[in-house]
Scaffold this active site. Structure first.
Site, PDB file in Angstrom:
ATOM      1  N   ASN A   1      -2.052  -0.069   7.169  1.00 53.92           N
ATOM      2  CA  ASN A   1      -1.315  -1.431   7.566  1.00 53.92           C
ATOM      3  C   ASN A   1      -0.362  -2.231   6.668  1.00 53.92           C
ATOM      4  O   ASN A   1       0.004  -3.124   6.425  1.00 53.92           O
ATOM      5  CB  ASN A   1      -2.401  -2.165   7.950  1.00 53.92           C
ATOM      6  CG  ASN A   1      -3.370  -2.673   6.955  1.00 53.92           C
ATOM      7  OD1 ASN A   1      -3.471  -2.217   5.881  1.00 53.92           O
ATOM      8  ND2 ASN A   1      -4.351  -3.513   7.305  1.00 53.92           N
TER       9      ASN A   1
ATOM     10  N   LYS B   1       0.845  -1.068   0.089  1.00 56.31           N
ATOM     11  CA  LYS B   1       0.113   0.115  -0.120  1.00 56.31           C
ATOM     12  C   LYS B   1       0.962   1.196  -0.196  1.00 56.31           C
ATOM     13  O   LYS B   1       2.128   1.204   0.182  1.00 56.31           O
ATOM     14  CB  LYS B   1      -0.832  -0.104   0.968  1.00 56.31           C
ATOM     15  CG  LYS B   1      -1.875  -1.320   1.141  1.00 56.31           C
ATOM     16  CD  LYS B   1      -2.823  -1.266   2.552  1.00 56.31           C
ATOM     17  CE  LYS B   1      -3.604  -2.485   2.607  1.00 56.31           C
ATOM     18  NZ  LYS B   1      -4.731  -2.444   3.462  1.00 56.31           N
TER      19      LYS B   1
ATOM     20  N   HIS C   1      -1.874  -5.728   1.580  1.00 52.85           N
ATOM     21  CA  HIS C   1      -3.200  -6.433   1.466  1.00 52.85           C
ATOM     22  C   HIS C   1      -2.862  -7.849   0.758  1.00 52.85           C
ATOM     23  O   HIS C   1      -1.832  -7.613  -0.099  1.00 52.85           O
ATOM     24  CB  HIS C   1      -4.093  -5.624   0.512  1.00 52.85           C
ATOM     25  CG  HIS C   1      -5.290  -6.314  -0.129  1.00 52.85           C
ATOM     26  ND1 HIS C   1      -6.583  -6.658   0.577  1.00 52.85           N
ATOM     27  CD2 HIS C   1      -5.454  -7.255  -1.045  1.00 52.85           C
ATOM     28  CE1 HIS C   1      -7.032  -7.528   0.364  1.00 52.85           C
ATOM     29  NE2 HIS C   1      -6.702  -7.793  -0.953  1.00 52.85           N
TER      30      HIS C   1
ATOM     31  N   GLU D   1      -9.831  -9.932  -7.419  1.00 53.38           N
ATOM     32  CA  GLU D   1      -8.648  -8.815  -7.376  1.00 53.38           C
ATOM     33  C   GLU D   1      -7.936  -8.811  -8.512  1.00 53.38           C
ATOM     34  O   GLU D   1      -7.175  -7.751  -8.967  1.00 53.38           O
ATOM     35  CB  GLU D   1      -8.182  -9.012  -5.949  1.00 53.38           C
ATOM     36  CG  GLU D   1      -8.925  -8.808  -4.759  1.00 53.38           C
ATOM     37  CD  GLU D   1      -8.254  -9.435  -3.451  1.00 53.38           C
ATOM     38  OE1 GLU D   1      -7.313  -9.766  -3.340  1.00 53.38           O
ATOM     39  OE2 GLU D   1      -9.089  -9.380  -2.446  1.00 53.38           O
TER      40      GLU D   1
ATOM     41  N   TYR E   1     -12.745  -2.925  -2.673  1.00 49.59           N
ATOM     42  CA  TYR E   1     -13.238  -2.787  -1.494  1.00 49.59           C
ATOM     43  C   TYR E   1     -14.599  -2.720  -1.244  1.00 49.59           C
ATOM     44  O   TYR E   1     -15.324  -2.103  -0.251  1.00 49.59           O
ATOM     45  CB  TYR E   1     -12.698  -1.306  -0.570  1.00 49.59           C
ATOM     46  CG  TYR E   1     -11.151  -1.649  -0.021  1.00 49.59           C
ATOM     47  CD1 TYR E   1     -10.734  -2.752   0.580  1.00 49.59           C
ATOM     48  CD2 TYR E   1     -10.179  -0.654  -0.423  1.00 49.59           C
ATOM     49  CE1 TYR E   1      -9.404  -2.878   0.815  1.00 49.59           C
ATOM     50  CE2 TYR E   1      -8.849  -0.742  -0.286  1.00 49.59           C
ATOM     51  CZ  TYR E   1      -8.563  -1.765   0.775  1.00 49.59           C
ATOM     52  OH  TYR E   1      -7.219  -1.808   0.849  1.00 49.59           O
TER      53      TYR E   1
END
Ligand code: CMP
Length: 134
Positions: free
Chosen positions: A112, A9, A115, A126, A49
């Protein structure tokens, strides 16, 4: 052999952690089969998402994920889906195990670092978003 999709990310890229994160996957015999630097669009993030669109953190999540480029990776190896999730650690950095990527480096529940797909069907969905919609 199994495949999984990983995103490093924007915080992982901007903090210079790409090499360290990839090193951890490769140390567990996971191999990169595809990789690219992507500036996510709102459309890609809404699709990725989709299950979180009604959550109160959705706007914060989209803003963060739009804040810079991400690295999209396809990793290949035995039990790649579960192994990568173990290497990543729990979503919430406060409960992520020390020695996991999130446990060692994540700074908040949103920021975080990584993913990873949670299932074979998740990987297929995805993959289309990150490698076919460009
Ligand atoms: P990820 O594995 O990409 O899946 C959904 C993301 O939403 C998650 O990592 C975090 O970045 C973010 N997230 C999950 N739960 C929360 C929360 N309670 N508050 C803020 N962000 C969250």
């Amino acid at each position: 052999m199994e495949k999984t999709l990983v995103l490093i990310k924007p915080d992982g890229v901007s903090r210079g952690l790409v090499g360290e994160i990839i090193r951890r996957y490769e140390a567990h015999m996971l191999h990169i089969s595809e990789m690219q630097l992507v500036q996510p669009t709102a459309e890609m993030l809404c699709a990725h998402y989709i299950e979180h669109v009604d959550k109160d953190f959705f706007c914060e999540l989209v803003e963060y994920m739009s804040s810079g480029p991400v690295i999209a990776l396809v990793l290949c190896g035995e039990s790649a889906i579960s192994l990568v999730r173990k290497i990543n650690g729990s979503t919430n950095f406060m409960s992520a195990e020390l020695g996991s990527i999130r446990g060692d480096f994540a700074s908040s529940i949103t920021q975080n670092l990584v993913h990873a797909s949670d299932s074979q069907s998740g990987f297929e969905r995805e993959y289309d978003i990150w490698f076919k919609s460009l």
